[in-house]
Write a protein that holds these residues in place. Structure first.
Motif, mmCIF file in Angstrom:
data_model
loop_
_atom_site.group_PDB
_atom_site.id
_atom_site.type_symbol
_atom_site.label_atom_id
_atom_site.label_comp_id
_atom_site.label_asym_id
_atom_site.label_seq_id
_atom_site.Cartn_x
_atom_site.Cartn_y
_atom_site.Cartn_z
ATOM 1 N N PHE A 7 0.831 -1.216 0.000
ATOM 2 C CA PHE A 7 0.000 0.000 0.000
ATOM 3 C C PHE A 7 0.862 1.260 0.000
ATOM 4 O O PHE A 7 1.846 1.361 0.734
ATOM 5 C CB PHE A 7 -0.918 0.032 1.223
ATOM 6 C CG PHE A 7 -2.067 -0.930 1.138
ATOM 7 C CD1 PHE A 7 -3.037 -0.783 0.145
ATOM 8 C CD2 PHE A 7 -2.183 -1.985 2.025
ATOM 9 C CE1 PHE A 7 -4.101 -1.667 0.055
ATOM 10 C CE2 PHE A 7 -3.245 -2.872 1.947
ATOM 11 C CZ PHE A 7 -4.207 -2.716 0.959
ATOM 12 N N THR A 18 -1.591 -3.530 7.960
ATOM 13 C CA THR A 18 -1.808 -4.104 6.636
ATOM 14 C C THR A 18 -0.839 -5.278 6.414
ATOM 15 O O THR A 18 0.287 -5.284 6.919
ATOM 16 C CB THR A 18 -1.625 -3.024 5.543
ATOM 17 O OG1 THR A 18 -0.324 -2.421 5.686
ATOM 18 C CG2 THR A 18 -2.682 -1.934 5.684
ATOM 19 N N ARG A 19 -1.311 -6.235 5.648
ATOM 20 C CA ARG A 19 -0.584 -7.507 5.552
ATOM 21 C C ARG A 19 0.679 -7.436 4.701
ATOM 22 O O ARG A 19 1.471 -8.380 4.707
ATOM 23 C CB ARG A 19 -1.535 -8.588 5.043
ATOM 24 C CG ARG A 19 -2.572 -8.978 6.091
ATOM 25 C CD ARG A 19 -3.628 -9.884 5.465
ATOM 26 N NE ARG A 19 -4.643 -10.301 6.417
ATOM 27 C CZ ARG A 19 -5.656 -9.534 6.828
ATOM 28 N NH1 ARG A 19 -5.774 -8.297 6.382
ATOM 29 N NH2 ARG A 19 -6.554 -10.009 7.672
ATOM 30 N N ARG A 22 3.768 -8.008 6.786
ATOM 31 C CA ARG A 22 4.269 -9.365 7.076
ATOM 32 C C ARG A 22 5.427 -9.695 6.119
ATOM 33 O O ARG A 22 6.445 -10.252 6.523
ATOM 34 C CB ARG A 22 3.137 -10.383 6.916
ATOM 35 C CG ARG A 22 1.987 -10.155 7.883
ATOM 36 C CD ARG A 22 0.815 -11.089 7.605
ATOM 37 N NE ARG A 22 -0.288 -10.783 8.516
ATOM 38 C CZ ARG A 22 -1.462 -11.383 8.496
ATOM 39 N NH1 ARG A 22 -1.724 -12.327 7.613
ATOM 40 N NH2 ARG A 22 -2.398 -11.046 9.373
ATOM 41 N N HIS A 41 -4.997 2.214 -2.885
ATOM 42 C CA HIS A 41 -6.284 1.531 -2.713
ATOM 43 C C HIS A 41 -7.469 2.463 -2.987
ATOM 44 O O HIS A 41 -8.351 2.116 -3.784
ATOM 45 C CB HIS A 41 -6.329 0.942 -1.301
ATOM 46 C CG HIS A 41 -7.473 0.007 -1.058
ATOM 47 N ND1 HIS A 41 -8.137 -0.648 -2.055
ATOM 48 C CD2 HIS A 41 -8.074 -0.374 0.097
ATOM 49 C CE1 HIS A 41 -9.099 -1.403 -1.547
ATOM 50 N NE2 HIS A 41 -9.092 -1.243 -0.235
ATOM 51 N N GLN A 59 -6.165 -8.196 -3.725
ATOM 52 C CA GLN A 59 -5.718 -7.860 -2.367
ATOM 53 C C GLN A 59 -4.206 -7.692 -2.320
ATOM 54 O O GLN A 59 -3.469 -8.156 -3.187
ATOM 55 C CB GLN A 59 -6.135 -8.980 -1.402
ATOM 56 C CG GLN A 59 -7.645 -9.058 -1.189
ATOM 57 C CD GLN A 59 -8.000 -10.010 -0.080
ATOM 58 O OE1 GLN A 59 -7.566 -11.162 -0.078
ATOM 59 N NE2 GLN A 59 -8.801 -9.555 0.861
ATOM 60 N N ILE A 60 -3.782 -7.054 -1.252
ATOM 61 C CA ILE A 60 -2.365 -6.917 -0.893
ATOM 62 C C ILE A 60 -2.098 -7.903 0.238
ATOM 63 O O ILE A 60 -2.954 -8.024 1.121
ATOM 64 C CB ILE A 60 -2.116 -5.451 -0.392
ATOM 65 C CG1 ILE A 60 -2.210 -4.467 -1.554
ATOM 66 C CG2 ILE A 60 -0.809 -5.294 0.352
ATOM 67 C CD1 ILE A 60 -1.077 -4.555 -2.547
ATOM 68 N N PRO A 61 -0.970 -8.603 0.269
ATOM 69 C CA PRO A 61 0.217 -8.471 -0.561
ATOM 70 C C PRO A 61 0.257 -9.442 -1.739
ATOM 71 O O PRO A 61 -0.387 -10.474 -1.741
ATOM 72 C CB PRO A 61 1.336 -8.826 0.430
ATOM 73 C CG PRO A 61 0.734 -9.877 1.323
ATOM 74 C CD PRO A 61 -0.724 -9.472 1.451
ATOM 75 N N GLU A 72 -1.132 -14.276 -1.054
ATOM 76 C CA GLU A 72 -1.433 -14.830 0.276
ATOM 77 C C GLU A 72 -0.178 -14.703 1.163
ATOM 78 O O GLU A 72 0.861 -15.334 0.898
ATOM 79 C CB GLU A 72 -1.903 -16.289 0.230
ATOM 80 C CG GLU A 72 -3.217 -16.490 -0.498
ATOM 81 C CD GLU A 72 -4.402 -15.764 0.161
ATOM 82 O OE1 GLU A 72 -4.427 -15.635 1.397
ATOM 83 O OE2 GLU A 72 -5.275 -15.317 -0.589
ATOM 84 N N SER A 73 -0.331 -13.907 2.218
ATOM 85 C CA SER A 73 0.832 -13.591 3.044
ATOM 86 C C SER A 73 1.539 -14.855 3.564
ATOM 87 O O SER A 73 2.770 -14.913 3.601
ATOM 88 C CB SER A 73 0.432 -12.675 4.203
ATOM 89 O OG SER A 73 -0.610 -13.239 4.977
HETATM 90 N N1 GSH Z 1 -5.577 -13.959 3.000
HETATM 91 C C1 GSH Z 1 -4.926 -12.772 2.484
HETATM 92 C C2 GSH Z 1 -5.690 -11.574 2.970
HETATM 93 C C3 GSH Z 1 -5.166 -10.296 2.329
HETATM 94 C C4 GSH Z 1 -5.959 -9.066 2.759
HETATM 95 O O1 GSH Z 1 -6.967 -9.157 3.446
HETATM 96 N N2 GSH Z 1 -5.433 -7.901 2.350
HETATM 97 C C5 GSH Z 1 -6.084 -6.646 2.623
HETATM 98 C C6 GSH Z 1 -5.084 -5.643 3.152
HETATM 99 S S1 GSH Z 1 -4.355 -6.093 4.669
HETATM 100 C C7 GSH Z 1 -6.621 -6.070 1.336
HETATM 101 O O2 GSH Z 1 -5.975 -6.139 0.308
HETATM 102 N N3 GSH Z 1 -7.806 -5.486 1.409
HETATM 103 C C8 GSH Z 1 -8.410 -4.839 0.303
HETATM 104 C C9 GSH Z 1 -9.551 -5.650 -0.245
HETATM 105 O O3 GSH Z 1 -9.765 -6.787 0.207
HETATM 106 O O4 GSH Z 1 -10.220 -5.121 -1.132
HETATM 107 C C10 GSH Z 1 -3.456 -12.725 2.927
HETATM 108 O O5 GSH Z 1 -3.142 -13.186 4.031
HETATM 109 O O6 GSH Z 1 -2.608 -12.247 2.152
#
Ligand code: GSH
Length: 212
Positions: A7, A18-19, A22, A41, A59-61, A72-73
């Motif tokens: 991000f 935020t992931r 990690r 975002h 999604q990130i990351p 997937e983190s």
């Molecule tokens: N299971 C995924 C979850 C990733 C996740 O939830 N990312 C969030 C940010 S921490 C995201 O991108 N959210 C924006 C969205 O879902 O639209 C992982 O562990 O990488």
């Protein structure tokens, strides 16, 4: 060069949670070179066809390691551990413990804790589903606290990628009230957050990431 999609702008509530952190923490611990690709975002960068081609969930990351795309983190951290030969034992039995506790962090602990957060945030606080989720999360945290009674780290005698995942799951996304009764968890989290690599990662993130 290994690219990390992270991000570029983060709102106050999510800052530090935020992931992508990690992945950045793991890379710092491992000493692997990387470059960050900033994702905006609020500007819907996650919805662009080019990003969706990398991560269908938007999604990130995400990482792109010279064409090896991993999302997937948990999967990213295990990939980086295999690549670097760090934060993961080299024997099958030791590796199994890290896999075991990485999965526990992302399913057994993160699912109830995150579900509770989401339900409460969505106006469900004080409802029966919220109470049920609270009891579910509390049960798992109590069991985790027992496991940590005589341990420095979650999976092995040494710090591993499972500790990054577990510590981050137990971070700002977890209601502090839930953790208050659990001294072993709090001590464990503090021990991991004291690591210079985490401090450096968080400081660089706070410096780089803009407010949303
Ligand atoms: N299971 C995924 C979850 C990733 C996740 O939830 N990312 C969030 C940010 S921490 C995201 O991108 N959210 C924006 C969205 O879902 O639209 C992982 O562990 O990488």
């Amino acid at each position: 060069m290994l690219k990390v999609y992270g991000f570029a702008r983060v709102n106050k509530m999510a800052r530090g949670n935020t992931r992508d952190l990690r992945v950045l923490w793991a890379l710092e611990e491992m000493g692997l070179p990387f470059e960050i690709v900033g994702i905006d975002h609020p500007n819907h960068d996650l919805d662009s066809p080019s990003y969706r081609a990398l991560n269908p969930f938007g999604q990130i990351p995400t990482i792109d390691d010279d064409g090896v795309v991993v999302t997937e983190s948990g999967a990213i951290l295990l990939y980086l551990a295999r690549k670097s030969g760090k934060l993961l034992p080299h024997d099958l039995a030791g590796e199994a413990q890290v896999l075991r506790w990485s999965v526990a962090a992302l399913s057994t602990i993160e699912v109830p804790v995150l579900s509770l957060w989401f339900v409460n945030l969505s106006g469900g606080k004080g409802t029966k589903p919220s109470e049920a989720l609270h009891d579910w999360a509390d049960m798992r945290l109590k069991q985790l606290d027992g496991w940590l009674a005589n341990r420095q780290f979650i999976a092995t005698d040494d710090f591993t990628v499972a500790d990054i995942l577990m510590t981050h799951v137990l971070g700002g996304g977890t209601d502090p009230g839930l953790l208050k009764p659990y001294a072993n968890i709090l001590a464990y989290r503090a021990r991991c957050n004291e690591r210079p690599a985490w401090k450096k990662t968080l400081a660089a993130y706070n410096e780089r990431v803009e407010a949303a």
